[in-house]
Motif scaffolding. Structure first.
Motif, short mmCIF file in Angstrom:
data_model
loop_
_atom_site.label_atom_id
_atom_site.label_comp_id
_atom_site.label_asym_id
_atom_site.label_seq_id
_atom_site.Cartn_x
_atom_site.Cartn_y
_atom_site.Cartn_z
N ASP A 80 34.27 39.81 32.53
CA ASP A 80 35.31 40.77 32.86
C ASP A 80 34.94 41.49 34.15
O ASP A 80 33.80 41.44 34.62
CB ASP A 80 35.54 41.77 31.72
CG ASP A 80 34.28 42.58 31.42
OD1 ASP A 80 34.01 43.54 32.16
OD2 ASP A 80 33.56 42.22 30.47
N GLN A 138 38.45 38.32 36.45
CA GLN A 138 39.63 38.83 35.75
C GLN A 138 40.30 37.71 34.96
O GLN A 138 40.16 36.52 35.28
CB GLN A 138 40.62 39.42 36.76
CG GLN A 138 40.11 40.69 37.43
CD GLN A 138 41.09 41.26 38.43
OE1 GLN A 138 41.33 40.65 39.48
NE2 GLN A 138 41.65 42.42 38.13
N SER A 139 41.04 38.10 33.95
CA SER A 139 41.77 37.12 33.15
C SER A 139 42.90 36.52 33.96
O SER A 139 43.38 37.11 34.94
CB SER A 139 42.34 37.79 31.90
OG SER A 139 43.37 38.70 32.25
N ASP A 141 45.91 36.30 33.13
CA ASP A 141 47.11 37.14 33.01
C ASP A 141 47.08 38.33 33.95
O ASP A 141 48.12 38.82 34.38
CB ASP A 141 47.25 37.65 31.56
CG ASP A 141 47.58 36.53 30.58
OD1 ASP A 141 48.10 35.49 31.04
OD2 ASP A 141 47.33 36.69 29.38
N GLU A 142 45.87 38.81 34.28
CA GLU A 142 45.75 40.01 35.10
C GLU A 142 45.61 39.69 36.59
O GLU A 142 46.12 40.42 37.44
CB GLU A 142 44.55 40.84 34.66
CG GLU A 142 44.35 42.11 35.48
CD GLU A 142 43.08 42.86 35.13
OE1 GLU A 142 43.15 44.08 34.97
OE2 GLU A 142 42.00 42.21 35.05
N ARG A 143 44.95 38.60 36.90
CA ARG A 143 44.47 38.34 38.27
C ARG A 143 45.57 38.44 39.32
O ARG A 143 45.38 39.04 40.38
CB ARG A 143 43.82 36.96 38.32
CG ARG A 143 43.19 36.62 39.68
CD ARG A 143 42.54 35.24 39.63
NE ARG A 143 41.54 35.17 38.58
CZ ARG A 143 41.60 34.33 37.53
NH1 ARG A 143 42.63 33.52 37.40
NH2 ARG A 143 40.64 34.34 36.63
N THR A 145 48.53 39.90 39.30
CA THR A 145 49.48 40.99 39.16
C THR A 145 49.11 42.13 40.10
O THR A 145 47.96 42.26 40.51
CB THR A 145 49.49 41.53 37.71
OG1 THR A 145 48.22 42.15 37.44
CG2 THR A 145 49.74 40.40 36.71
N VAL A 147 48.69 45.19 39.29
CA VAL A 147 47.68 45.99 38.61
C VAL A 147 46.31 45.33 38.75
O VAL A 147 45.30 45.99 39.00
CB VAL A 147 48.04 46.19 37.12
CG1 VAL A 147 46.86 46.77 36.34
CG2 VAL A 147 49.24 47.11 36.99
N GLY A 148 46.25 44.01 38.59
CA GLY A 148 44.99 43.30 38.74
C GLY A 148 44.43 43.44 40.14
O GLY A 148 43.21 43.66 40.32
N ARG A 151 43.08 46.97 40.53
CA ARG A 151 41.82 47.18 39.80
C ARG A 151 40.63 46.65 40.58
O ARG A 151 39.60 47.31 40.71
CB ARG A 151 41.87 46.52 38.42
CG ARG A 151 42.65 47.28 37.37
CD ARG A 151 42.29 46.77 35.99
NE ARG A 151 40.91 47.08 35.66
CZ ARG A 151 40.13 46.34 34.88
NH1 ARG A 151 40.59 45.21 34.35
NH2 ARG A 151 38.89 46.70 34.63
N ARG A 152 40.76 45.44 41.13
CA ARG A 152 39.60 44.90 41.85
C ARG A 152 39.42 45.59 43.20
O ARG A 152 38.29 45.74 43.68
CB ARG A 152 39.70 43.38 42.00
CG ARG A 152 40.87 42.83 42.76
CD ARG A 152 40.81 41.29 42.77
NE ARG A 152 41.96 40.68 43.41
CZ ARG A 152 43.05 40.29 42.76
NH1 ARG A 152 43.16 40.45 41.45
NH2 ARG A 152 44.05 39.72 43.43
N PRO A 189 44.45 50.57 34.86
CA PRO A 189 45.18 50.63 36.13
C PRO A 189 45.01 52.00 36.77
O PRO A 189 44.87 53.01 36.07
CB PRO A 189 46.64 50.39 35.71
CG PRO A 189 46.68 50.75 34.26
CD PRO A 189 45.33 50.40 33.71
#
Length: 200
Positions: A80, A138-139, A141-143, A145, A147-148, A151-152, A189
């Motif tokens: 993660d 990242q997953s 589903d998140e990468r 987006t 929000v993803g 986050r990074r 987020p």
């Protein structure tokens, strides 16, 4: 040196490694060929012949520093984003990496004001490298987006800010506690930006 360039000779590789060790100790901003050549057992003329110019040598040294960075990133394996960021921080905080990271920061800062010289694009390439590593943790589903991506980007900002503080102050306990606390708490987020009425 990139893959489109001729394979370097053993002597060129040898001198690059020696020059890299010199740069880790002395930096690159005020690099002078004469003392560098004396330190690595060569001459300015040979260095210019092998690397084309002083700029060519600096470019090769920056690429060598980035190779160390990429080697570190390639070793990070995490399930993660927060675990990946913590792993990167532990590497950044290690005392034995201070010289490399000081050189990295020097190249990063110089590239922001030198768009045409050997420093050009060093900072941007480094940002892409780190974001790519964090995206890989990242997953699916998140990468991809918003929000993803946020986050990074926030994780990178925390790592970079912590690194600059650490290099400036040497206060590994204080900075490390802050960075570890941030990622150990888990990163959701980022909060929405709100602006008070009438704010300028």
């Amino acid at each position: 040196m990139n893959s489109t360039e001729p394979t370097p000779s053993p002597r060129q590789v040898e001198l690059l490694e020696a020059a890299y060790r010199y740069a880790l100790e002395h930096g690159l901003a005020d690099l002078s060929l004469r003392p560098l050549a004396a330190a690595v057992g060569s001459s300015p003329r040979v260095l210019l012949y092998l690397f084309g110019s002083k700029d060519g040598l600096i470019r090769a040294l920056l690429e060598r520093a980035r190779a160390d960075e990429l080697d570190m990133l390639a070793r990070v394996r995490a399930a993660d984003l927060d675990t990946a960021a913590l792993s990167v921080w532990e590497w950044l905080a290690a005392e034995e990496h201070r010289a490399l990271l000081t050189l990295w920061v020097e190249g990063y800062a110089r590239s922001l004001v030198d768009a045409t010289g050997p420093w050009a694009e060093f900072a941007e390439a480094t940002v892409r490298d780190w974001l790519s590593l964090l995206a890989g943790a990242q997953s699916d589903d998140e990468r991809d987006t918003p929000v993803g991506e946020a986050r990074r980007t926030r994780a990178l900002a925390v790592l970079r800010g912590g690194l600059l503080d650490l290099l400036a102050t040497g206060d590994a306990d204080r900075v490390g506690a802050a960075v570890r606390g941030h990622f150990a708490a888990g990163g959701g987020p980022p909060p929405a930006l709100t602006v008070s009425p009438g704010a300028s």
